[in-house]
Design a protein around this motif. Structure first.
Motif, PDB file in Angstrom:
ATOM      1  N   ASN A  77      15.221 -10.503 -43.401  1.00 12.05           N
ATOM      2  CA  ASN A  77      16.132  -9.376 -43.545  1.00 12.05           C
ATOM      3  C   ASN A  77      16.562  -9.119 -44.978  1.00 12.05           C
ATOM      4  O   ASN A  77      16.807  -7.972 -45.357  1.00 12.05           O
ATOM      5  N   ASN A  78      16.642 -10.172 -45.790  1.00 16.07           N
ATOM      6  CA  ASN A  78      17.043  -9.959 -47.182  1.00 16.07           C
ATOM      7  C   ASN A  78      16.051  -9.086 -47.938  1.00 16.07           C
ATOM      8  O   ASN A  78      16.422  -8.429 -48.916  1.00 16.07           O
ATOM      9  N   GLN A  79      14.798  -9.058 -47.476  1.00 24.65           N
ATOM     10  CA  GLN A  79      13.788  -8.222 -48.138  1.00 24.65           C
ATOM     11  C   GLN A  79      14.082  -6.735 -47.958  1.00 24.65           C
ATOM     12  O   GLN A  79      13.575  -5.907 -48.719  1.00 24.65           O
ATOM     13  N   PHE A  80      14.867  -6.415 -46.954  1.00 21.08           N
ATOM     14  CA  PHE A  80      15.166  -5.007 -46.666  1.00 21.08           C
ATOM     15  C   PHE A  80      16.463  -4.529 -47.327  1.00 21.08           C
ATOM     16  O   PHE A  80      16.763  -3.330 -47.292  1.00 21.08           O
ATOM     17  N   LEU A  81      17.237  -5.440 -47.897  1.00 21.74           N
ATOM     18  CA  LEU A  81      18.577  -5.116 -48.369  1.00 21.74           C
ATOM     19  C   LEU A  81      18.685  -5.246 -49.876  1.00 21.74           C
ATOM     20  O   LEU A  81      17.955  -6.023 -50.504  1.00 21.74           O
ATOM     21  N   THR A  82      19.633  -4.521 -50.461  1.00 18.21           N
ATOM     22  CA  THR A  82      19.964  -4.738 -51.867  1.00 18.21           C
ATOM     23  C   THR A  82      20.724  -6.058 -52.001  1.00 18.21           C
ATOM     24  O   THR A  82      21.099  -6.692 -51.006  1.00 18.21           O
ATOM     25  N   GLN A  83      20.981  -6.458 -53.240  1.00 16.94           N
ATOM     26  CA  GLN A  83      21.727  -7.704 -53.462  1.00 16.94           C
ATOM     27  C   GLN A  83      23.114  -7.645 -52.834  1.00 16.94           C
ATOM     28  O   GLN A  83      23.689  -8.683 -52.475  1.00 16.94           O
ATOM     29  N   ASP A  84      23.652  -6.451 -52.706  1.00 18.84           N
ATOM     30  CA  ASP A  84      24.980  -6.279 -52.106  1.00 18.84           C
ATOM     31  C   ASP A  84      24.918  -6.095 -50.597  1.00 18.84           C
ATOM     32  O   ASP A  84      25.936  -5.803 -49.968  1.00 18.84           O
ATOM     33  N   GLY A  85      23.719  -6.239 -50.016  1.00 15.25           N
ATOM     34  CA  GLY A  85      23.586  -6.124 -48.576  1.00 15.25           C
ATOM     35  C   GLY A  85      23.491  -4.706 -48.061  1.00 15.25           C
ATOM     36  O   GLY A  85      23.653  -4.457 -46.860  1.00 15.25           O
ATOM     37  N   VAL A  86      23.209  -3.744 -48.950  1.00 17.36           N
ATOM     38  CA  VAL A  86      23.119  -2.339 -48.557  1.00 17.36           C
ATOM     39  C   VAL A  86      21.702  -2.034 -48.070  1.00 17.36           C
ATOM     40  O   VAL A  86      20.714  -2.473 -48.666  1.00 17.36           O
ATOM     41  N   LEU A  87      21.617  -1.281 -46.997  1.00 19.03           N
ATOM     42  CA  LEU A  87      20.338  -0.825 -46.451  1.00 19.03           C
ATOM     43  C   LEU A  87      20.117   0.621 -46.895  1.00 19.03           C
ATOM     44  O   LEU A  87      20.947   1.483 -46.649  1.00 19.03           O
ATOM     45  N   LEU A  88      19.003   0.862 -47.568  1.00 17.99           N
ATOM     46  CA  LEU A  88      18.731   2.173 -48.155  1.00 17.99           C
ATOM     47  C   LEU A  88      17.699   2.946 -47.326  1.00 17.99           C
ATOM     48  O   LEU A  88      16.828   2.350 -46.679  1.00 17.99           O
ATOM     49  N   GLU A  89      17.780   4.286 -47.407  1.00 17.97           N
ATOM     50  CA  GLU A  89      16.806   5.135 -46.720  1.00 17.97           C
ATOM     51  C   GLU A  89      15.404   4.979 -47.294  1.00 17.97           C
ATOM     52  O   GLU A  89      14.427   5.290 -46.616  1.00 17.97           O
ATOM     53  N   SER A  90      15.276   4.467 -48.488  1.00 22.12           N
ATOM     54  CA  SER A  90      13.958   4.229 -49.081  1.00 22.12           C
ATOM     55  C   SER A  90      13.256   3.045 -48.418  1.00 22.12           C
ATOM     56  O   SER A  90      12.061   2.825 -48.631  1.00 22.12           O
ATOM     57  N   VAL A  91      13.987   2.281 -47.631  1.00 22.50           N
ATOM     58  CA  VAL A  91      13.443   1.151 -46.879  1.00 22.50           C
ATOM     59  C   VAL A  91      13.338   1.500 -45.401  1.00 22.50           C
ATOM     60  O   VAL A  91      12.305   1.298 -44.764  1.00 22.50           O
ATOM     61  N   MET A  92      14.437   2.009 -44.861  1.00 21.08           N
ATOM     62  CA  MET A  92      14.487   2.468 -43.474  1.00 21.08           C
ATOM     63  C   MET A  92      15.041   3.882 -43.472  1.00 21.08           C
ATOM     64  O   MET A  92      16.254   4.072 -43.629  1.00 21.08           O
ATOM     65  N   PRO A  93      14.192   4.879 -43.333  1.00 23.53           N
ATOM     66  CA  PRO A  93      14.642   6.270 -43.456  1.00 23.53           C
ATOM     67  C   PRO A  93      15.793   6.637 -42.529  1.00 23.53           C
ATOM     68  O   PRO A  93      16.652   7.444 -42.894  1.00 23.53           O
ATOM     69  N   ASP A  94      15.809   6.047 -41.329  1.00 30.12           N
ATOM     70  CA  ASP A  94      16.902   6.335 -40.379  1.00 30.12           C
ATOM     71  C   ASP A  94      17.867   5.152 -40.262  1.00 30.12           C
ATOM     72  O   ASP A  94      18.668   5.096 -39.336  1.00 30.12           O
ATOM     73  N   LEU A  95      17.754   4.205 -41.199  1.00 27.52           N
ATOM     74  CA  LEU A  95      18.575   2.984 -41.210  1.00 27.52           C
ATOM     75  C   LEU A  95      18.359   2.143 -39.953  1.00 27.52           C
ATOM     76  O   LEU A  95      19.247   1.422 -39.509  1.00 27.52           O
ATOM     77  N   LEU A  96      17.161   2.238 -39.395  1.00 25.00           N
ATOM     78  CA  LEU A  96      16.780   1.448 -38.225  1.00 25.00           C
ATOM     79  C   LEU A  96      15.304   1.069 -38.269  1.00 25.00           C
ATOM     80  O   LEU A  96      14.949  -0.090 -38.082  1.00 25.00           O
ATOM     81  N   HIS A  97      14.417   2.062 -38.516  1.00 27.80           N
ATOM     82  CA  HIS A  97      12.975   1.827 -38.487  1.00 27.80           C
ATOM     83  C   HIS A  97      12.423   1.692 -39.908  1.00 27.80           C
ATOM     84  O   HIS A  97      12.682   2.556 -40.753  1.00 27.80           O
ATOM     85  N   ILE A  98      11.665   0.633 -40.131  1.00 32.15           N
ATOM     86  CA  ILE A  98      11.126   0.392 -41.475  1.00 32.15           C
ATOM     87  C   ILE A  98       9.979   1.352 -41.786  1.00 32.15           C
ATOM     88  O   ILE A  98       9.287   1.837 -40.890  1.00 32.15           O
ATOM     89  N   ASN A  99       9.769   1.607 -43.094  1.00 28.14           N
ATOM     90  CA  ASN A  99       8.654   2.454 -43.505  1.00 28.14           C
ATOM     91  C   ASN A  99       7.408   1.601 -43.748  1.00 28.14           C
ATOM     92  O   ASN A  99       7.427   0.372 -43.609  1.00 28.14           O
ATOM     93  N   ALA A 100       6.327   2.258 -44.124  1.00 20.42           N
ATOM     94  CA  ALA A 100       5.028   1.575 -44.218  1.00 20.42           C
ATOM     95  C   ALA A 100       5.065   0.397 -45.185  1.00 20.42           C
ATOM     96  O   ALA A 100       4.501  -0.668 -44.898  1.00 20.42           O
ATOM     97  N   ALA A 101       5.732   0.557 -46.309  1.00 18.06           N
ATOM     98  CA  ALA A 101       5.769  -0.519 -47.309  1.00 18.06           C
ATOM     99  C   ALA A 101       6.398  -1.782 -46.743  1.00 18.06           C
ATOM    100  O   ALA A 101       6.022  -2.905 -47.113  1.00 18.06           O
TER     101      ALA A 101
END
Length: 218
Positions: free
Chosen positions: A175-199
């Motif tokens: 899960n840390n791979q999906f988050l910023t250092q501050d624990g923020v989940l960005l749309e550039s990782v999960m566009p809908d903040l739930l499903h991951i993108n291809a990368a």
């Protein structure tokens, strides 16, 4: 009365029924034995869409098979396991990622979600006692750490991690791979903040293969 998360439940949507039958037929028709089995919900299902390139690159050569169904909660996967989807299978590893829809669709408490995951693990161990399970931490949801949905997932992961014995059930938390250092989940990782993108499917693939290969050489 047990929570809904542990009561096997068949979904009635046409596409779900058709996918179940299609998967059963594919299993019957395979010539090569399935060595790596993925079980889960839409995030696993999307290996066939968003993550298809990396599935073909990393997992197709390893005789992998996808049993992810979009929208499934623990009780739906439990029903599928009990109704033919593991018949004649003897994979070396099963990758299990389930529970986010219990947290999201029904707002189940972490304890109920964990009991549902435990029921699945017990069913897998009963039916395939020589196969190993790689239990994935449920991927993060919601943008910030203070959001109730994020906290529900974190609490659930704390509980289900305890089901891993390092022998038949193994734990992998990326899960840390999906988050910023501050624990923020960005749309550039999960566009809908739930499903991951291809990368992120590439990251997931690398992590799974690294873990499995590491264990196979021990």
């Amino acid at each position: 009365m047990p929570p809904l998360s542990v009561i096997p439940s068949e979904r009635q949507e046409d596409w779900w029924q058709q996918r179940h039958q299609q998967k059963l037929a594919e299993i019957q028709g395979r010539k090569d034995p399935i060595e790596l089995l993925f079980l889960g919900d839409s995030i696993t299902h999307e290996w066939e869409v968003e993550g298809e390139q990396f599935w073909q690159q990393h997992f197709a050569p390893r005789n992998a098979f996808n049993l992810g169904f979009a929208g499934d909660r623990t009780e739906h996967l439990l029903w599928r396991i009990q109704n033919g989807e593991l018949e004649q299978l003897l994979p070396q590893w099963m990758v299990l990622l389930i529970g986010t829809n219990n947290a999201g669709h029904r707002l189940d408490p972490p304890e109920d979600i964990a009991i549902g995951v435990q029921a699945i693990l017990e069913e897998l161990q009963h039916r395939l006692p020589t196969s190993k399970v790689l239990l994935m931490a449920i991927f993060p949801r919601s943008r910030n750490t203070n959001k109730p949905m994020r906290q529900r997932i974190v609490a659930t992961n704390t509980l289900i991690k305890e089901f891993a014995d390092g022998k038949q059930v193994h734990w992998l938390d990326i899960n840390n791979q999906f988050l910023t250092q501050d624990g923020v989940l960005l749309e550039s990782v999960m566009p809908d903040l739930l499903h991951i993108n291809a990368a992120q499917y590439e990251k997931w693939a690398q992590a799974v293969l690294h873990y499995i290969d590491q264990k196979s050489h021990q």
